[in-house]
Design a protein around this motif. Structure first.
Motif, short mmCIF file in Angstrom:
data_model
loop_
_atom_site.label_atom_id
_atom_site.label_comp_id
_atom_site.label_asym_id
_atom_site.label_seq_id
_atom_site.Cartn_x
_atom_site.Cartn_y
_atom_site.Cartn_z
N VAL A 130 104.28 78.42 126.72
CA VAL A 130 105.44 79.28 126.90
C VAL A 130 104.92 80.71 126.95
CG1 VAL A 130 107.62 80.09 125.92
CG2 VAL A 130 106.94 77.71 125.62
N GLY A 131 105.33 81.45 127.97
CA GLY A 131 104.86 82.82 128.09
C GLY A 131 105.84 83.69 128.83
N PRO A 132 105.71 85.00 128.67
CA PRO A 132 106.64 85.94 129.31
C PRO A 132 106.31 86.20 130.77
CG PRO A 132 105.00 87.14 128.07
CD PRO A 132 104.72 85.68 127.84
N VAL A 133 107.35 86.57 131.49
CA VAL A 133 107.22 87.02 132.87
C VAL A 133 108.03 88.29 133.00
CG1 VAL A 133 107.75 86.50 135.28
CG2 VAL A 133 106.94 84.70 133.78
N ALA A 134 107.40 89.34 133.47
CA ALA A 134 108.12 90.60 133.68
C ALA A 134 108.96 90.49 134.94
CB ALA A 134 107.14 91.75 133.80
N ALA A 135 110.18 90.98 134.86
CA ALA A 135 111.09 90.94 136.01
C ALA A 135 111.89 92.22 136.04
CB ALA A 135 112.00 89.73 135.91
N ASP A 136 112.55 92.44 137.13
CA ASP A 136 113.40 93.62 137.25
C ASP A 136 114.85 93.15 137.32
OD1 ASP A 136 114.21 96.23 137.57
OD2 ASP A 136 113.93 96.20 139.76
N PRO A 137 115.67 93.33 136.32
CA PRO A 137 115.37 94.02 135.06
C PRO A 137 114.91 93.05 134.00
CG PRO A 137 117.71 93.59 135.20
CD PRO A 137 117.09 93.02 136.46
N GLY A 138 114.19 93.54 133.00
CA GLY A 138 113.88 92.78 131.81
C GLY A 138 112.71 91.83 131.90
N GLU A 139 112.77 90.84 131.03
CA GLU A 139 111.70 89.86 130.90
C GLU A 139 112.33 88.51 130.55
OE1 GLU A 139 108.76 89.55 127.37
OE2 GLU A 139 107.84 90.94 128.81
N PHE A 140 111.70 87.44 130.99
CA PHE A 140 112.17 86.09 130.64
C PHE A 140 110.95 85.23 130.41
CE2 PHE A 140 111.94 86.47 135.19
CZ PHE A 140 111.24 85.36 135.57
N ARG A 141 111.17 83.98 130.02
CA ARG A 141 110.06 83.09 129.70
C ARG A 141 109.84 82.04 130.78
NH1 ARG A 141 112.12 80.85 124.15
NH2 ARG A 141 113.95 80.74 125.47
N GLU A 142 108.57 81.68 130.94
CA GLU A 142 108.18 80.54 131.77
C GLU A 142 107.70 79.45 130.83
OE1 GLU A 142 106.63 81.69 136.15
OE2 GLU A 142 105.17 82.00 134.56
N PHE A 143 107.96 78.20 131.23
CA PHE A 143 107.55 77.04 130.47
C PHE A 143 106.66 76.20 131.38
CE2 PHE A 143 111.75 78.48 129.35
CZ PHE A 143 111.67 78.64 127.98
N VAL A 144 105.48 75.84 130.93
CA VAL A 144 104.53 75.12 131.76
C VAL A 144 104.13 73.82 131.05
CG1 VAL A 144 102.36 75.26 133.05
CG2 VAL A 144 103.63 77.36 132.53
N VAL A 145 104.27 72.71 131.76
CA VAL A 145 103.88 71.41 131.21
C VAL A 145 102.87 70.75 132.16
CG1 VAL A 145 106.04 71.09 129.96
CG2 VAL A 145 105.85 70.22 132.29
N SER A 146 102.08 69.85 131.61
CA SER A 146 101.04 69.22 132.42
C SER A 146 101.37 67.79 132.82
CB SER A 146 99.70 69.25 131.67
OG SER A 146 99.82 68.55 130.45
N GLU A 147 102.37 67.20 132.18
CA GLU A 147 102.74 65.81 132.48
C GLU A 147 104.10 65.77 133.16
OE1 GLU A 147 100.96 63.00 131.65
OE2 GLU A 147 99.33 64.17 130.76
N ARG A 148 104.20 65.05 134.26
CA ARG A 148 105.47 64.91 134.96
C ARG A 148 106.57 64.31 134.07
NH1 ARG A 148 105.01 65.57 140.53
NH2 ARG A 148 102.86 65.66 141.24
N ALA A 149 106.17 63.45 133.15
CA ALA A 149 107.14 62.80 132.26
C ALA A 149 107.80 63.78 131.29
CB ALA A 149 106.46 61.68 131.48
N GLN A 150 107.29 65.00 131.19
CA GLN A 150 107.88 65.99 130.30
C GLN A 150 109.11 66.67 130.91
OE1 GLN A 150 103.67 67.62 129.34
NE2 GLN A 150 105.02 68.48 127.78
N ALA A 151 109.38 66.43 132.17
CA ALA A 151 110.51 67.08 132.84
C ALA A 151 111.47 66.04 133.41
CB ALA A 151 110.01 67.98 133.96
N TYR A 152 112.75 66.26 133.14
CA TYR A 152 113.79 65.37 133.66
C TYR A 152 114.76 66.21 134.48
CZ TYR A 152 117.87 62.36 133.81
OH TYR A 152 118.93 61.62 134.24
N PRO A 153 114.80 66.04 135.80
CA PRO A 153 115.76 66.80 136.62
C PRO A 153 117.17 66.26 136.40
CG PRO A 153 114.38 65.40 137.99
CD PRO A 153 113.93 65.20 136.59
#
Length: 113
Positions: free
Chosen positions: A74-97
């Protein structure tokens, strides 16, 4: 198998908490039933033990995965305006659309064509 994205936190599947940022990666359908419309997925993502970083680290994913110290990043991403978080996973099974969102972009200052 299959390739993942390689971004600010290394190789993995990237998710954001900000729909405006996700929209930046969406392209419209050029032909067919959804011509002129954009799409994004609303996903449930299982982070497990997350490494929370204060800045970009392209080697972050080297510490993530089965048998390693962390399950996600989990890490920050600077944006205009403000900042938000990105979430990065390595296994496809960790994400459910959960939802497929189809939308049309409308801008407040757009002129009628």
């Amino acid at each position: 198998g299959g390739a993942f994205n390689c971004g600010s936190y290394g190789t993995g599947a990237y998710f954001v908490e900000d729909a405006d940022h996700a929209d930046e990666y969406s392209t419209d359908d050029k032909e067919g039933y959804y011509r002129g419309y954009h799409g994004m997925l609303l996903c449930r993502v299982t982070l497990g033990r997350a490494q929370v970083l204060a800045a970009a680290d392209p080697s972050a994913q080297s510490r993530v995965g089965r048998g390693l110290e962390f399950d996600s990043t989990v890490g920050p991403v600077a944006a205009d305006p403000g900042e938000f978080r990105e979430f990065v996973v390595s296994e496809r099974a960790q994400a459910y659309p959960e939802y497929a969102i189809i939308y049309e972009r409308r801008f407040a200052n757009a002129r009628n064509a």
